[in-house]
Design an enzyme around this catalytic site. Structure first.
Site, PDB file in Angstrom:
ATOM      1  N   GLY A   5      74.063  65.597  36.032  1.00 54.67           N
ATOM      2  CA  GLY A   5      75.490  65.805  36.243  1.00 54.67           C
ATOM      3  C   GLY A   5      75.959  67.119  35.662  1.00 54.67           C
ATOM      4  N   ASP A   6      75.356  67.504  34.531  1.00 53.26           N
ATOM      5  CA  ASP A   6      75.648  68.795  33.927  1.00 53.26           C
ATOM      6  C   ASP A   6      74.829  69.913  34.554  1.00 53.26           C
ATOM      7  OD1 ASP A   6      77.556  68.255  31.787  1.00 53.26           O
ATOM      8  OD2 ASP A   6      75.972  67.091  30.859  1.00 53.26           O
ATOM      9  N   LEU A   7      73.515  69.714  34.650  1.00 48.59           N
ATOM     10  CA  LEU A   7      72.622  70.812  35.008  1.00 48.59           C
ATOM     11  C   LEU A   7      72.758  71.231  36.465  1.00 48.59           C
ATOM     12  CD1 LEU A   7      69.406  69.704  33.069  1.00 48.59           C
ATOM     13  CD2 LEU A   7      71.292  71.154  32.300  1.00 48.59           C
ATOM     14  N   ALA A  10      76.033  73.023  36.826  1.00 43.55           N
ATOM     15  CA  ALA A  10      75.930  74.358  36.244  1.00 43.55           C
ATOM     16  C   ALA A  10      75.222  75.322  37.185  1.00 43.55           C
ATOM     17  CB  ALA A  10      75.190  74.283  34.916  1.00 43.55           C
TER      18      ALA A  10
END
Length: 390
Positions: A174-176, A179
Site C-alpha cells: 500500500g505504501d511502496l 510511492a
C-alpha cells in the site's frame, strides 16, 4: 552523476510511502533535502538496531528508505522556519509531502502559495485518499496506513488461503506501490515541464493505487459479476501455477502454457496426465485432483532436486528465506545488497539496492541516511539557526 542530478527535491515526507518515493529520486541522482519536524521523522526510533538503540542514530526502517538524503529540522509553527522553507522552495524543482489533506494549507504553505514563490514548481502529494484538487471525496482528511489501503483496495480479500482470513501482503505494498506510482508521476511532470515550462500538481492516493495493484480482481468482477476472493498461492486462470511443499521447504511451479504442462508431466513420469488434460480449461476443471498428484510428487523431492529437474523446461524456483537471498550469487552480481554506515554501531549494515539498472547513469544508494538536522549549514547557510526545540 545520476540521471536526475540536475533536480533538487524538497522532501516533507515521513514514515514509508513518501520517503520511499523520494529515496527512488535520490538513488537516481536528485539532491533530496529532507525537511523533518521537531524531533525528526517518527520512524527514526523504529527497530531493528544493530546493538544499542541508545547509541545508534536510527534503526533499519529509517536507514533503508532515507539513504542518500540531506536533513534539516524545521518547525512550521515558527515564522523563521517557514521563511527558511520558502527560500528552499524558490530554488527547488519538486516538493513532495504526505500529510493529511489540508495540513500544508494550515501553515499557509499549500500548493497555490508555493507556486507564487516558484511558478515552475512540481508539487506532489501522497495521501490515503488523494487530494480534493484532483477529485474530492468524503474520505479525504482521514488517516491512512498501508494496512488501511490493503483492506479497502481488495488486496487483503484476495490474499491468503481459501479457508483462512483476509491477509495483508508481507511487504507494505500500500505504501511502496503508491510511492513508485507517485515517482512515475513526478518524472512525467518533469518531462512535461521540459517541453512547456509548466509545473503542476501530482497526486497519488493509496486507495487508488491498490485498485490499480489489484487490476485482475477489478476485471474479474466486471467480466463475471462475481467477487474474486482468496486462492492461496494458486492462479484463477492458470494451472499448475502454485507453490508445493517439498522434502525440505516449498517450491513454486509456473507451468504457464500447454507445452510447460507436457514437460512437467514428462519429468514426473506421468505422460498419462498430459494426454488426459492437454488444455488449460481441462486442467482448471480438474485442478484439485491434479494438485494432489503434483503435491505427492513434489513432497518426494528436495527443493534442489525439483528445481534442477525442471530447469530449462518449466519455470520453477524455491521459496527462499531472506538468509538464502543473502547467499544468492545473483543478488550479489546485481548489486542488490548495499553496505552503508550505521551511525553509533561498530559495523556497516546492508540495505536493498536499486533494481533499476542503467548503462550510463546507474542508480545507486548514495550513502547512509542522514542524522537529524545534519545538513542545516550546508542547505541553509552558515548563519542558519537551529529549530526552537534545540
Amino acid at each position: 552523476m545520476g540521471a536526475l542530478s540536475n533536480l533538487r527535491v524538497v522532501d516533507l515526507t515521513q514514515v514509508l510511502a513518501g520517503p520511499y518515493c523520494t529515496m527512488l529520486l535520490a538513488d537516481l541522482g536528485a539532491d533530496v533535502v529532507k525537511i523533518e519536524r521537531p524531533g525528526g521523522d517518527m520512524i527514526r526510533s523504529n527497530p531493528p538496531f544493530v546493538d544499542d538503540p541508545e547509541e545508534e542514530a536510527y534503526g533499519g526502517y529509517f536507514q533503508s528508505v532515507n539513504r542518500g538524503k540531506k536533513s534539516i529540522e524545521l518547525d512550521f509553527g515558527e515564522e523563521e522556519d517557514r521563511e527558511d522553507f520558502l527560500s528552499l522552495v524558490e530554488e527547488a524543482d519538486i516538493v513532495v509531502e504526505n500529510y493529511r489533506s489540508g495540513t500544508m494549507e494550515k501553515y499557509g504553505l499549500g500548493y497555490e502559495t508555493l507556486t507564487e514563490y516558484n511558478p515552475d514548481l512540481i508539487y506532489s502529494s501522497i495521501r490515503g485518499f488523494g487530494d480534493p484538487r484532483t477529485g474530492e471525496t468524503e474520505r479525504q482528511g482521514q488517516p491512512s496506513f498501508d494496512l488501511i489501503a490493503q483492506a479497502l483496495g481488495g488486496v487483503m480479500e484476495t490474499t491468503g488461503q481459501p479457508d483462512g482470513p483476509p491477509t495483508k501482503t508481507g511487504p507494505g505494498v500500500g505504501d511502496l506501490f503508491t510511492a513508485t506510482l507517485n515517482c512515475i508521476g513526478i518524472l512525467a511532470a518533469v518531462n512535461h515541464r521540459e517541453q512547456t515550462g509548466e509545473g503542476q500538481y501530482v497526486d497519488t492516493a493509496m486507495y487508488d493505487s491498490m485498485l490499480s495493484f489489484t487490476e485482475r480482481a477489478i476485471y474479474q468482477q466486471s467480466y463475471t459479476g462475481e467477487a474474486p476472493t482468496r486462492r492461496g498461492n494458486s492462479h484463477p486462470t492458470l494451472f499448475p501455477y502454485d507453490a508445493f511443499e517439498t522434502a525440505d521447504g516449498y517450491a513454486v511451479i509456473a507451468a504457464f502454457n500447454n507445452n510447460h504442462w507436457a514437460e512437467l508431466c514428462d519429468v514426473m513420469g506421468r505422460e498419462d496426465l498430459a494426454e488426459e488434460y492437454p488444455t488449460t480449461p481441462e486442467r482448471l476443471e480438474h485442478r484439485e485432483a491434479l494438485r494432489e498428484e503434483l503435491a505427492a510428487w513434489a513432497i518426494e523431492q528436495t527443493n534442489d532436486e525439483l528445481v534442477g529437474a525442471l530447469e530449462g523446461r518449466v519455470p520453477a524456483a524455491p521459496v527462499q528465506t531472506t538468509e538464502e537471498i543473502f547467499d544468492d550469487p545473483h543478488v550479489a552480481a546485481r548489486d542488490m545488497l548495499v553496505p552503508v554506515e550505521q551511525p553509533g554501531a561498530d559495523r556497516d549494515v546492508e540495505i536493498a539496492g536499486n533494481p533499476i539498472k542503467m548503462s550510463e547513469t546507474n542508480p545507486e544508494p548514495r550513502g547512509r541516511a542522514p542524522l537529524l538536522d545534519e545538513h542545516r549549514e550546508e542547505v541553509l547557510g552558515k548563519d542558519a539557526e537551529t529549530t526552537a526545540d534545540d
